[in-house]
Design a protein around this motif. Structure first.
Motif, PDB file in Angstrom:
ATOM      1  N   THR A  30      49.726  54.780  41.860  1.00 58.41           N
ATOM      2  CA  THR A  30      48.935  53.582  42.086  1.00 58.41           C
ATOM      3  C   THR A  30      48.991  52.624  40.903  1.00 58.41           C
ATOM      4  O   THR A  30      49.159  51.421  41.087  1.00 58.41           O
ATOM      5  CB  THR A  30      47.464  53.973  42.336  1.00 58.41           C
ATOM      6  N   CYS A  31      48.857  53.119  39.719  1.00 62.12           N
ATOM      7  CA  CYS A  31      48.780  52.266  38.531  1.00 62.12           C
ATOM      8  C   CYS A  31      50.098  52.226  37.762  1.00 62.12           C
ATOM      9  O   CYS A  31      50.132  51.799  36.606  1.00 62.12           O
ATOM     10  CB  CYS A  31      47.660  52.754  37.631  1.00 62.12           C
ATOM     11  N   HIS A  32      51.158  52.675  38.384  1.00 59.12           N
ATOM     12  CA  HIS A  32      52.441  52.747  37.693  1.00 59.12           C
ATOM     13  C   HIS A  32      52.896  51.378  37.194  1.00 59.12           C
ATOM     14  O   HIS A  32      53.416  51.263  36.088  1.00 59.12           O
ATOM     15  CB  HIS A  32      53.504  53.341  38.607  1.00 59.12           C
ATOM     16  N   ALA A  33      52.683  50.342  37.979  1.00 53.67           N
ATOM     17  CA  ALA A  33      53.119  48.999  37.572  1.00 53.67           C
ATOM     18  C   ALA A  33      52.374  48.534  36.325  1.00 53.67           C
ATOM     19  O   ALA A  33      52.975  47.945  35.419  1.00 53.67           O
ATOM     20  CB  ALA A  33      52.897  48.005  38.708  1.00 53.67           C
ATOM     21  N   PHE A  34      51.082  48.817  36.248  1.00 53.39           N
ATOM     22  CA  PHE A  34      50.301  48.425  35.075  1.00 53.39           C
ATOM     23  C   PHE A  34      50.729  49.222  33.845  1.00 53.39           C
ATOM     24  O   PHE A  34      50.821  48.682  32.744  1.00 53.39           O
ATOM     25  CB  PHE A  34      48.809  48.623  35.335  1.00 53.39           C
ATOM     26  N   GLU A  35      50.988  50.511  34.044  1.00 44.24           N
ATOM     27  CA  GLU A  35      51.444  51.346  32.934  1.00 44.24           C
ATOM     28  C   GLU A  35      52.799  50.845  32.430  1.00 44.24           C
ATOM     29  O   GLU A  35      53.026  50.746  31.229  1.00 44.24           O
ATOM     30  CB  GLU A  35      51.558  52.795  33.374  1.00 44.24           C
ATOM     31  N   LYS A  95      35.159  48.237  35.887  1.00 42.49           N
ATOM     32  CA  LYS A  95      34.671  46.918  36.293  1.00 42.49           C
ATOM     33  C   LYS A  95      34.307  46.921  37.774  1.00 42.49           C
ATOM     34  O   LYS A  95      33.310  46.306  38.174  1.00 42.49           O
ATOM     35  CB  LYS A  95      35.731  45.848  36.023  1.00 42.49           C
ATOM     36  N   LEU A  96      35.085  47.595  38.582  1.00 42.33           N
ATOM     37  CA  LEU A  96      34.794  47.683  40.012  1.00 42.33           C
ATOM     38  C   LEU A  96      33.473  48.408  40.253  1.00 42.33           C
ATOM     39  O   LEU A  96      32.649  47.960  41.062  1.00 42.33           O
ATOM     40  CB  LEU A  96      35.928  48.408  40.740  1.00 42.33           C
ATOM     41  N   ALA A  97      33.242  49.499  39.538  1.00 46.32           N
ATOM     42  CA  ALA A  97      31.993  50.253  39.691  1.00 46.32           C
ATOM     43  C   ALA A  97      30.797  49.395  39.276  1.00 46.32           C
ATOM     44  O   ALA A  97      29.751  49.413  39.943  1.00 46.32           O
ATOM     45  CB  ALA A  97      32.045  51.537  38.870  1.00 46.32           C
ATOM     46  N   LYS A  98      30.952  48.644  38.204  1.00 51.67           N
ATOM     47  CA  LYS A  98      29.870  47.770  37.738  1.00 51.67           C
ATOM     48  C   LYS A  98      29.579  46.686  38.781  1.00 51.67           C
ATOM     49  O   LYS A  98      28.419  46.370  39.059  1.00 51.67           O
ATOM     50  CB  LYS A  98      30.260  47.133  36.404  1.00 51.67           C
ATOM     51  N   ARG A  99      30.622  46.133  39.376  1.00 53.80           N
ATOM     52  CA  ARG A  99      30.457  45.098  40.395  1.00 53.80           C
ATOM     53  C   ARG A  99      29.758  45.663  41.633  1.00 53.80           C
ATOM     54  O   ARG A  99      28.848  45.041  42.186  1.00 53.80           O
ATOM     55  CB  ARG A  99      31.821  44.538  40.769  1.00 53.80           C
ATOM     56  N   ILE A 100      30.165  46.842  42.079  1.00 54.52           N
ATOM     57  CA  ILE A 100      29.530  47.461  43.245  1.00 54.52           C
ATOM     58  C   ILE A 100      28.066  47.758  42.965  1.00 54.52           C
ATOM     59  O   ILE A 100      27.195  47.545  43.818  1.00 54.52           O
ATOM     60  CB  ILE A 100      30.300  48.726  43.667  1.00 54.52           C
ATOM     61  N   PHE A 126      45.636  48.257  32.701  1.00 55.55           N
ATOM     62  CA  PHE A 126      46.001  49.636  33.002  1.00 55.55           C
ATOM     63  C   PHE A 126      44.766  50.537  33.042  1.00 55.55           C
ATOM     64  O   PHE A 126      44.591  51.330  33.973  1.00 55.55           O
ATOM     65  CB  PHE A 126      47.008  50.142  31.966  1.00 55.55           C
ATOM     66  N   LEU A 127      43.880  50.382  32.057  1.00 55.83           N
ATOM     67  CA  LEU A 127      42.667  51.199  32.038  1.00 55.83           C
ATOM     68  C   LEU A 127      41.767  50.894  33.224  1.00 55.83           C
ATOM     69  O   LEU A 127      41.161  51.802  33.801  1.00 55.83           O
ATOM     70  CB  LEU A 127      41.896  50.991  30.731  1.00 55.83           C
ATOM     71  N   GLU A 128      41.660  49.628  33.607  1.00 52.40           N
ATOM     72  CA  GLU A 128      40.850  49.279  34.772  1.00 52.40           C
ATOM     73  C   GLU A 128      41.424  49.909  36.039  1.00 52.40           C
ATOM     74  O   GLU A 128      40.680  50.402  36.888  1.00 52.40           O
ATOM     75  CB  GLU A 128      40.763  47.765  34.927  1.00 52.40           C
ATOM     76  N   CYS A 129      42.722  49.905  36.167  1.00 53.98           N
ATOM     77  CA  CYS A 129      43.354  50.514  37.333  1.00 53.98           C
ATOM     78  C   CYS A 129      43.090  52.019  37.357  1.00 53.98           C
ATOM     79  O   CYS A 129      42.832  52.590  38.419  1.00 53.98           O
ATOM     80  CB  CYS A 129      44.852  50.234  37.334  1.00 53.98           C
ATOM     81  N   MET A 130      43.116  52.654  36.221  1.00 50.57           N
ATOM     82  CA  MET A 130      42.913  54.103  36.159  1.00 50.57           C
ATOM     83  C   MET A 130      41.455  54.506  36.383  1.00 50.57           C
ATOM     84  O   MET A 130      41.164  55.442  37.117  1.00 50.57           O
ATOM     85  CB  MET A 130      43.369  54.639  34.792  1.00 50.57           C
ATOM     86  N   HIS A 131      40.521  53.788  35.751  1.00 46.54           N
ATOM     87  CA  HIS A 131      39.124  54.229  35.731  1.00 46.54           C
ATOM     88  C   HIS A 131      38.196  53.418  36.624  1.00 46.54           C
ATOM     89  O   HIS A 131      37.103  53.870  36.942  1.00 46.54           O
ATOM     90  CB  HIS A 131      38.592  54.212  34.303  1.00 46.54           C
TER      91      HIS A 131
END
Length: 106
Positions: free
Chosen positions: A32-37, A71-76, A63-68
């Motif tokens: 999933t996050c290969h492109a960011f890595e 920011k998405l959790a904070k928004r939800i 990359f860190l946002e894609c992995m963990h």
């Protein structure tokens, strides 16, 4: 190393957390996050560690946002807090399928 050969024979991967995106993926598709890595590694390639940290910070943060998904959790969490606030004020009511009521069955 015999230990790593044993891992391969048993079909386990102890260091999976370290090589999450670079390891072989099912069906040969990229992670999933290969492109960011990849962007982060390409940005820092050939730079020193100190310079790479400074110049490749946006790529690393992506990359860190894609992995963990911090920011998405904070928004939800913010959205759910706003919903709860609107429910208390009486401006919003949950649909029946979110109230835990089962549908009537024939």
């Amino acid at each position: 190393m015999p230990f790593w050969e044993l891992q391969r024979q048993l079909g386990i991967d102890v260091d999976r957390w370290l090589l999450r995106q670079s390891m072989p993926q099912p069906y040969g598709k990229a992670g999933t996050c290969h492109a960011f890595e990849r962007e982060w590694v390409e940005c820092g390639h050939g730079l020193g560690q100190t310079r790479a940290r400074r110049e490749c910070q946006p790529e690393y943060e992506d990359f860190l946002e894609c992995m963990h998904r911090n920011k998405l959790a904070k928004r939800i969490k913010t959205i759910l807090e706003q919903r709860d606030k609107m429910i208390k004020e009486g401006k919003y009511t949950l649909p029946d399928y979110h109230k835990g009521k089962e549908e009537s069955r024939p």
